[in-house]
Scaffold this motif. Structure first.
Motif, PDB file in Angstrom:
ATOM      1  N   LEU A 134      -4.666  -7.321   2.989  1.00  0.00           N
ATOM      2  CA  LEU A 134      -3.354  -7.738   3.473  1.00  0.00           C
ATOM      3  C   LEU A 134      -2.520  -6.520   3.851  1.00  0.00           C
ATOM      4  N   ALA A 135      -2.497  -5.536   2.962  1.00  0.00           N
ATOM      5  CA  ALA A 135      -1.703  -4.330   3.217  1.00  0.00           C
ATOM      6  C   ALA A 135      -2.289  -3.511   4.352  1.00  0.00           C
ATOM      7  N   LEU A 136      -3.613  -3.424   4.401  1.00  0.00           N
ATOM      8  CA  LEU A 136      -4.261  -2.542   5.369  1.00  0.00           C
ATOM      9  C   LEU A 136      -4.147  -3.076   6.785  1.00  0.00           C
ATOM     10  N   ASP A 164       1.255  -5.593  11.951  1.00  0.00           N
ATOM     11  CA  ASP A 164       2.438  -6.459  12.021  1.00  0.00           C
ATOM     12  C   ASP A 164       3.281  -6.261  10.765  1.00  0.00           C
ATOM     13  N   PRO A 165       3.959  -5.109  10.647  1.00  0.00           N
ATOM     14  CA  PRO A 165       4.729  -4.817   9.423  1.00  0.00           C
ATOM     15  C   PRO A 165       5.902  -5.758   9.198  1.00  0.00           C
ATOM     16  N   GLN A 166       6.317  -6.519  10.228  1.00  0.00           N
ATOM     17  CA  GLN A 166       7.417  -7.463  10.086  1.00  0.00           C
ATOM     18  C   GLN A 166       6.935  -8.850   9.652  1.00  0.00           C
ATOM     19  N   ASN A 167       5.642  -8.980   9.390  1.00  0.00           N
ATOM     20  CA  ASN A 167       5.064 -10.272   9.036  1.00  0.00           C
ATOM     21  C   ASN A 167       5.722 -10.841   7.781  1.00  0.00           C
ATOM     22  N   ILE A 168       6.081 -12.123   7.832  1.00  0.00           N
ATOM     23  CA  ILE A 168       6.783 -12.755   6.723  1.00  0.00           C
ATOM     24  C   ILE A 168       5.913 -12.817   5.465  1.00  0.00           C
ATOM     25  N   ALA A 169       4.586 -12.972   5.655  1.00  0.00           N
ATOM     26  CA  ALA A 169       3.682 -13.019   4.501  1.00  0.00           C
ATOM     27  C   ALA A 169       3.675 -11.689   3.758  1.00  0.00           C
ATOM     28  N   ALA A 226       6.778   2.544   4.208  1.00  0.00           N
ATOM     29  CA  ALA A 226       6.301   3.476   5.233  1.00  0.00           C
ATOM     30  C   ALA A 226       6.769   3.082   6.619  1.00  0.00           C
ATOM     31  N   ASN A 227       6.899   1.784   6.854  1.00  0.00           N
ATOM     32  CA  ASN A 227       7.332   1.295   8.171  1.00  0.00           C
ATOM     33  C   ASN A 227       8.844   1.064   8.243  1.00  0.00           C
ATOM     34  N   ASP A 228       9.553   1.425   7.164  1.00  0.00           N
ATOM     35  CA  ASP A 228      11.013   1.253   7.117  1.00  0.00           C
ATOM     36  C   ASP A 228      11.441  -0.195   7.306  1.00  0.00           C
ATOM     37  N   THR A 229      10.604  -1.139   6.868  1.00  0.00           N
ATOM     38  CA  THR A 229      10.976  -2.556   6.898  1.00  0.00           C
ATOM     39  C   THR A 229      11.491  -3.019   5.540  1.00  0.00           C
TER      40      THR A 229
END
Length: 417
Positions: free
Chosen positions: A325-327, A333-338, A358-361
């Protein structure tokens, strides 16, 4: 307390002095060396000589004149001649070209698979030749064709806003942070799989030999459980400490090398060792602890050490799901709701939240909330596991792990009444 440390020290010394621990320390470096030399040899190929045949001799000759590397294309007079050369192993493969006007196609003949790299290279050469012919028909020069195929530039600028709403530019170290995140996720996954097996084996081995009756006559079941768990965790922390010292030593030794400067870019020490890296380390340590507790519980439910591999299957699959999931989701898609939801769920947050950082999300406050949830759940699971361990450590259920767990829960409830 002295008995607790006696158990922890015994487990620690036994594992640290083992050959398997030395292999665990050296494994990443051996793997890195393997991939390095594999990468050095990646450009070489057993497919070197490829014959080219076309009914239009000029087409075949033009194809061999295209810019290419590592391959020797030579024109063959006929398809029959190419077949004979292929049978005699004078050719590794041969290509038959056909053209209808300004459209080109090719068919490769080979005794074994050429691999995707070679096929893509040949397809690119065919496309290039087709583009050149069509450009000539349109009266375009080579420079004009090059300008049409020139890739548009796209850059990303990281920004922030102050209290007044003024936008300011910031240095973007997300690529470097993603590398650190991927490395920490890999380390966490390897540690979970490795030390889950070790802690489960430690718990199950003594139960399988029926020596637990003697041990529990001199110490409490919870003391034995926490001692075993602490000993294995100290081994994991020792390995992490060794890696950390090696990274610091390597950085001090090679920081002035051009390749290191190019890799780090303009990243400062604050960006490398700031909150992001601290939180990544916290999530790794808590993740190892959480999965180790679950593995210890699973190990206590079996009757003999040989069954531990089956017992820790839930731990392996759970960590594998969180890792992928993380990889993959986190990278593409770092903005993914899951991903956002899982960054607050124990067992998943150790992998997911560092990716979001890391993606600043995710903000630092979000990371703190996730750490608190993870820490509280880990303590809760530890208390539940020690209670179940006290109930099932002397229980030998032949009906499987699920039946042993149900029996342990019933016994624990009965003890509280």
């Amino acid at each position: 307390m002295s008995k607790f440390w006696v158990i922890a020290k015994d487990v620690y010394k036994k594992n640290v002095k083992s050959v398997s621990f030395l292999i665990l320390i050296l494994a990443p470096f051996l793997m890195g060396a393997f991939y390095y030399f594999t990468g050095q040899l990646a450009g070489s190929s057993d497919v070197n000589t490829i014959g080219v045949y076309s009914e239009d001799a000029a087409v075949g000759q033009a194809f061999t004149q295209l810019d290419h590397k590592d391959y020797d294309f030579k024109v063959v007079p006929s398809k029959k001649a190419a077949e004979k050369d292929l049978a005699k192993e004078k050719l590794d493969a041969f290509l038959v070209l056909t053209n209808k006007g300004d459209s080109f196609s090719g068919e490769i003949f080979t005794e074994s698979s050429l691999g995707q790299t070679t096929q893509l290279m040949i397809q690119q050469l065919l496309t290039q030749m087709q583009s050149n012919v069509r450009a000539q028909k349109m009266g375009l020069s080579a420079q004009e064709v090059g300008s049409l195929s020139q890739t548009a530039q796209l850059t990303t600028q990281k920004v922030s806003f102050d209290k007044s709403g003024t936008m300011t530019s910031e240095d973007d170290h997300s690529s470097l942070q993603m590398i650190v995140t991927n490395v920490s996720a890999i380390i966490l996954f390897i540690f979970v799989v490795t030390y889950s097996s070790i802690i489960a084996q430690e718990i199950a081995s003594e139960k399988g030999t029926r020596i637990m009756e003697v041990i529990l006559s001199s110490t409490k079941a919870q003391t034995h459980f926490y001692g075993k768990l602490t000993g294995v965790l100290l081994v994991a922390l020792t390995q992490l400490l060794i890696y950390g010292l090696m990274i610091i030593f390597g950085y001090q030794k090679f920081k002035d090398m051009d390749i290191v400067k190019q890799f780090l870019g303009d990243a400062s020490l604050e960006s490398l060792f700031g909150p992001f890296l601290i939180f990544s380390a916290i999530f790794v340590i808590l993740g190892i602890l959480l999965y180790a507790v679950l593995a210890a519980l699973c190990g206590s439910l079996v009757n003999k050490a040989e069954d531990t591999s089956k017992a820790i299957i839930p731990v392996t699959y759970l960590s594998m799901g969180a890792y992928f999931l993380a990889l993959f989701v986190g990278m593409f898609d770092p903005q993914n709701i899951a991903l956002k939801i899982c960054s607050y769920i124990p067992f998943f947050s150790s992998f997911a939240m560092p990716v979001r950082l890391a993606n600043d999300t995710a903000s630092i406050s979000s990371a703190i909330v996730s750490v608190v949830i993870l820490a509280v759940f880990t303590v809760f699971l530890m208390l539940i596991s020690s209670g179940l361990y006290k109930s099932n450590v002397l229980v030998y259920n032949e009906n499987g792990v699920i039946a042993a767990l149900k029996q342990s829960l019933s016994m624990m409830k009965a003890e509280k009444k």
